[in-house]
Design a protein around this motif. Structure first.
Motif, PDB file in Angstrom:
ATOM      1  N   TRP A 188       0.819  -1.215   0.000  1.00  0.00           N
ATOM      2  CA  TRP A 188       0.000   0.000   0.000  1.00  0.00           C
ATOM      3  C   TRP A 188       0.856   1.269   0.000  1.00  0.00           C
ATOM      4  CZ3 TRP A 188      -4.873  -0.402   3.722  1.00  0.00           C
ATOM      5  CH2 TRP A 188      -5.753  -1.372   3.199  1.00  0.00           C
ATOM      6  N   THR A 190       2.671   2.640   2.441  1.00  0.00           N
ATOM      7  CA  THR A 190       2.163   3.437   3.571  1.00  0.00           C
ATOM      8  C   THR A 190       3.189   4.380   4.203  1.00  0.00           C
ATOM      9  OG1 THR A 190       2.605   1.602   5.047  1.00  0.00           O
ATOM     10  CG2 THR A 190       0.339   1.804   4.203  1.00  0.00           C
ATOM     11  N   GLN A 195       1.198   6.678   6.766  1.00  0.00           N
ATOM     12  CA  GLN A 195       0.015   5.809   6.843  1.00  0.00           C
ATOM     13  C   GLN A 195       0.322   4.411   7.369  1.00  0.00           C
ATOM     14  OE1 GLN A 195      -1.527   6.047   2.838  1.00  0.00           O
ATOM     15  NE2 GLN A 195      -2.381   8.093   3.130  1.00  0.00           N
ATOM     16  N   ASN A 214      -5.667   6.602  -0.098  1.00  0.00           N
ATOM     17  CA  ASN A 214      -4.553   5.774  -0.587  1.00  0.00           C
ATOM     18  C   ASN A 214      -5.093   4.921  -1.748  1.00  0.00           C
ATOM     19  OD1 ASN A 214      -2.943   3.424  -0.980  1.00  0.00           O
ATOM     20  ND2 ASN A 214      -1.998   3.736   1.021  1.00  0.00           N
TER      21      ASN A 214
END
Ligand code: GLA
Ligand code: GLA
Length: 669
Positions: A188, A190, A195, A214
Motif C-alpha cells: 500500500w 504506507t 500511513q 490511498n
C-alpha cells in the motif's frame, strides 16, 4: 453433470420476468394462454418473492408457486426459477438488524425498497442458504425447471457496505492477501503521508477522509467488495449444485457496471445473462452492440441470454422515451446476431402497484391483445421459433479489444494527470470504428488467449500486472498487429508506478519511451499530421522519445510540435502501434481501415451507413444478419453466385436483397 444450455433450451429463449404473486390467481391462466400465443417458452419466476415464500423465519409457503409452475408447464412454458434472495423480507432485518447494509456515513439502509442487505452479513448469508435449500428441494424434480436464476443484478443499487461486519471481513480479506502487516505496508506504500499500520485492526475503510485516499487501499476495497458479493453468489451456487447437479445456474449482469469483475464471475456461471436498457434516442448504437459483444466474450464466445429489456419505455430515467414501432424487434435481432440465444423482457405483465408500475411490459395495463406492444412481442416470439439451428452458433471475430475491470477501477481513481478520463469512453472510441465498418470484435482480458486474432487493441491499459506484457509481445512476435493507446502500462497491480521510463513493461514492444504527459485543458485541441493530412486531437498528449519505433503522426502545435504522436514498431512478425493522444474519429477510422486492409480482415458484406451486418456460424451453416437502422429501405449486394435462404420470408435470394426501414433479414447459407 450440468446440462448445456442448448440441451435445456434447444431454440432461442423468449419470455420475461413473471411476477404472478402481484396478481390474483384468476390472471395466471390468462397469462399462460397469452404466453403460449406470443411464443413464450421461458419465464423468470420468483425473483422478488422471498417475503411471500418465507412468511416468517423458517415458515415456508410454496403452495402458490407450485400452482404457478404447474400452469406454466401445462402451457409449454419453461421456468428460469429465481432463488428469491434479491429482496430480503422485513422480519429478517427486524430480528437481525446486522443484515442491513450500511452507508458511508454509518447509517444503515432500511427496508421498503430492495437490495438493502449487506453481502458480508453472516446472518444474511445463513438466511439465504436456508431459503435456497428449501427452493431447490421443493422444485428439483419439477418438469418446468430449466435453469436457476440466482438473486438479481448483484450490486445494482449498492455495491459497497460500511458495516462493522464488513470492516472485519475486509481486514480478514487483507490478511489473506498479504499475510503480514509489513507486506501490506509495502503493497500500500504506507510510508507516504505516515500511513503505516502496526495491527490489522487499525485498518479502516477508505472513506470519510479529509483529502485524497490511498489508491492501493481503495483498489483493494473494490476488489474486496467484488469478492464479497461474488462469495454470496457462490454460496447459492454451491447449494444448487448439490441438490440439482444438472441444472444450469447464473445470475443476471448489467453492462455499464463497474463494481463487479464480470470476467471473473462468468467462470462460475453456466450461462452469461444480462439486462439491457439503452436510452432509445441516445444516438450511439455502437454502445448497445458493444455490450452484447462483451457479454458474448465473457465465456469465450459462448452465446448469452438477454434476460431483460423493455418493450417500450422504462420508468427510471427523468424522461422515459419510447422505442418506436419496430425498434424493439430490430434491436432484439441485433442481440441475437451478436450471440444472444435468449430474448427476454422485464416484465411479462405491466404492474398495477409499486415503483415500477409505469415501466413497459409485454402485456400493457390495457390488457389489449391488439395493442401495438403486445402485437410486436407476439410477432417476434413467433418469428424466433423459425430460426432452426441458430442456438449455439458462434461469432467470427478476428479483432479483439482488451478489457479489464481492475484497470477500470484504478485508472479512474483521483489524483491523475487528467481526472476526467473515462475508460469506457476510450474503449467505445475504438469499438465504434469497428462497429461502423461491420467488423466483428471480441473482448479479451490482458492475459487472455490472443492466438485466434489478427488485430488487438488495448485502449488505456493503465494497469499491467507482472508478466502480462509477455502475452502482448508473443502476440505481436507471432505476426499480430497491436494498438496500445495513451496512459497504458503505467502501474502494477498495486497501482504503483512501473519505474524505468513509461510505459516500462511495454517499452521494448512499442520501441519508445514516454518522457512526459501533457494533458490538455477542456477547450484545448491540437493537430496531428499523418501522411500530409491533418487531424484534430484533444485531452492528452504524450511526449514521446523514439527508440526503435517510427513516427506515423506528429503534433503540429504547442511546445512539443513535430514530436511523435502516433508510432509504429515492427516487432517479430508483427507490428505494435502506439497512439499517444486522443485522436478524432476521422483519424482512428483511417488508421484502423489501413490496418484492416493490410490484414485482409473484411466485413461479411459491403453495406450502406447504419446497416448492421453480423455473422453467426453453426456447425454446417452461416447465419447472416442484415439489420437496417435507417428510416428508408436499403439494398445490399450479396456474394456473387451464392444462394441464400431468407429465414423470415421463407424464400431463396441471390444477388441482392432489399431490407425495409427498421427491419431485418436473416440469410442462411
Ligand atoms: C500541499 C502539501 C504537500 C503536497 C502538495 C501537493 O502543498 O503541503 O504535502 O500535498 O500540496 O501539491
Ligand atoms: C432491472 C431489474 C428489474 C427491473 C428493471 C427495470 O433490470 O433487474 O427487476 O427493476 O431493472 O428496468
Amino acid at each position: 453433470m450440468v446440462k448445456r444450455i442448448d440441451e435445456v433450451m434447444p431454440s432461442i429463449a423468449f419470455g420475461g420476468d413473471y411476477n404472478p404473486e402481484q396478481w390474483d390467481e384468476n390472471v395466471w391462466l390468462e397469462d399462460a394462454k397469452l404466453m403460449q400465443e406470443a411464443g413464450v417458452n421461458l419465464v423468470s419466476v420468483a425473483i422478488f418473492s422471498w417475503s411471500v415464500l418465507e412468511r416468517e423465519e423458517g415458515k415456508f409457503d410454496f403452495s402458490w408457486l407450485d400452482r404457478v409452475l404447474d400452469i406454466l408447464h401445462e402451457h409449454g412454458v419453461g421456468v428460469s426459477l429465481a432463488t428469491a434472495t434479491a429482496s430480503p423480507p422485513a422480519w429478517l432485518s427486524k430480528e437481525y438488524p446486522e443484515v442491513l447494509a450500511v452507508q458511508e456515513n454509518g447509517v444503515p439502509y432500511q427496508i421498503g425498497s430492495r437490495q438493502h442487505y449487506s453481502p458480508n452479513s453472516k446472518r444474511f448469508r445463513y438466511a439465504v442458504k436456508q431459503l435456497v435449500k428449501e427452493m431447490a428441494n421443493r422444485y428439483k424434480n419439477h418438469p418446468a425447471l430449466k435453469m436457476w436464476h440466482i438473486n438479481n443484478e448483484y450490486g445494482c443499487h449498492l455495491a459497497e457496505c460500511y458495516s462493522d461486519e464488513s470492516l472485519s471481513a475486509f481486514r480478514e480479506w487483507l490478511k489473506n492477501r498479504y499475510q503480514t502487516i509489513e507486506n501490506l505496508n509495502q503493497k500500500w506504500g504506507t510510508n507516504f503521508w505516515s500511513q503505516r499500520y502496526n495491527e490489522w485492526d487499525e485498518i479502516q475503510f477508505p472513506v470519510n477522509l479529509p483529502t485524497f485516499y490511498n489508491p492501493s487501499q481503495k483498489l483493494d476495497y473494490k476488489r474486496f467488495m467484488n469478492d464479497a458479493i461474488f462469495d454470496l453468489y457462490k454460496i447459492e451456487k454451491e447449494v444448487l449444485r448439490e441438490i440439482t447437479p444438472d441444472i444450469p445456474v447464473f445470475t443476471n449482469f448489467m453492462y455499464e457496471f463497474k463494481p463487479l469483475n464480470y470476467f471473473g464471475w462468468a467462470k462460475e456461471m453456466d450461462l452469461v445473462t444480462w439486462d439491457s436498457y439503452p436510452d432509445p434516442r441516445e444516438g450511439k448504437p455502437y454502445r448497445h452492440a458493444m455490450h452484447h459483444d462483451l457479454m458474448r466474450s465473457l465465456k469465450n464466445g459462448q452465446p448469452f441470454y438477454l434476460m431483460e429489456q423493455v418493450t417500450s419505455h422504462v420508468n427510471w430515467r427523468d424522461i422515459n422515451l419510447t422505442k418506436k414501432p419496430g425498434e424493439m424487434r430490430l434491436w432484439s435481432y441485433s442481440t441475437v446476431a451478436r450471440g444472444g440465444d435468449g430474448v427476454m423482457y422485464f416484465q411479462w405483465r405491466q404492474g398495477k402497484a409499486g415503483a415500477e408500475k409505469f415501466h413497459g411490459a409485454m402485456v400493457p395495463h390495457s390488457n389489449d391483445p391488439n395493442s401495438r406492444v403486445y402485437q410486436e412481442v407476439k410477432q417476434l416470439g413467433n418469428e424466433l421459433k423459425q430460426l432452426n439451428g441458430l442456438a449455439g452458433a458462434r461469432g467470427t471475430a478476428k479483432v479483439a479489444i482488451v478489457f479489464d475491470w481492475e484497470n477500470w477501477w484504478a485508472v479512474e481513481h483521483e489524483g491523475k494527470p487528467h481526472n476526467r478520463l473515462s475508460y469506457l469512453d476510450q474503449v467505445y472510441q475504438y469499438y465504434r470504428s469497428f462497429y461502423e465498418k461491420n467488423i466483428a470484435v471480441d473482448f479479451v482480458e490482458p492475459n487472455g488467449n490472443l492466438a485466434d486474432y489478427q488485430f488487438v487493441v488495448a485502449p488505456m491499459l493503465y494497469m499491467i500486472r507482472d508478466g502480462e506484457e509477455n502475452n502482448f509481445e508473443q502476440f505481436v512476435k507471432n505476426g499480430g498487429t497491436l494498438i496500445v493507446s495513451f496512459f497504458s502500462g503505467i502501474v502494477d497491480e498495486q497501482d504503483h508506478i512501473h519505474l524505468g521510463g513509461y510505459p516500462a513493461p511495454l517499452r521494448s514492444l512499442l520501441g519508445l519511451t514516454v518522457e512526459e504527459f501533457a494533458p490538455m485543458a477542456d477547450d484545448e485541441i491540437n493537430t496531428i499530421v499523418a501522411n500530409g493530412e491533418k487531424f484534430t486531437v484533444d485531452t492528452w498528449a504524450d511526449i514521446i522519445k523514439l527508440e526503435e519505433a517510427k513516427a506515423i503522426a506528429t503534433y503540429k502545435e504547442n511546445w512539443y510540435q513535430d514530436k511523435p504522436a502516433v508510432t509504429i514498431h515492427r516487432y517479430g512478425q508483427g507490428s505494435s502501434i502506439y497512439v499517444g493522444t486522443n485522436p478524432s474519429d476521422e483519424y482512428l477510422d483511417q488508421l484502423i481501415s489501413g490496418i484492416l486492409q493490410q490484414l485482409e480482415v473484411r466485413a461479411p458484406l459491403e453495406a450502406p451507413k447504419n446497416v448492421e451486418i453480423v455473422e453467426r456460424v453453426a456447425n454446417d451453416k452461416t447465419f447472416l444478419f442484415i439489420l437496417n437502422h435507417n428510416n428508408d429501405p436499403v439494398t445490399v449486394a450479396l456474394e456473387e453466385g451464392t444462394v441464400y435462404q431468407d429465414c423470415l420470408q421463407g424464400k431463396q435470394v441471390t444477388q441482392s436483397i432489399t431490407v425495409q426501414n427498421t427491419d431485418v433479414a436473416i440469410l442462411v447459407c
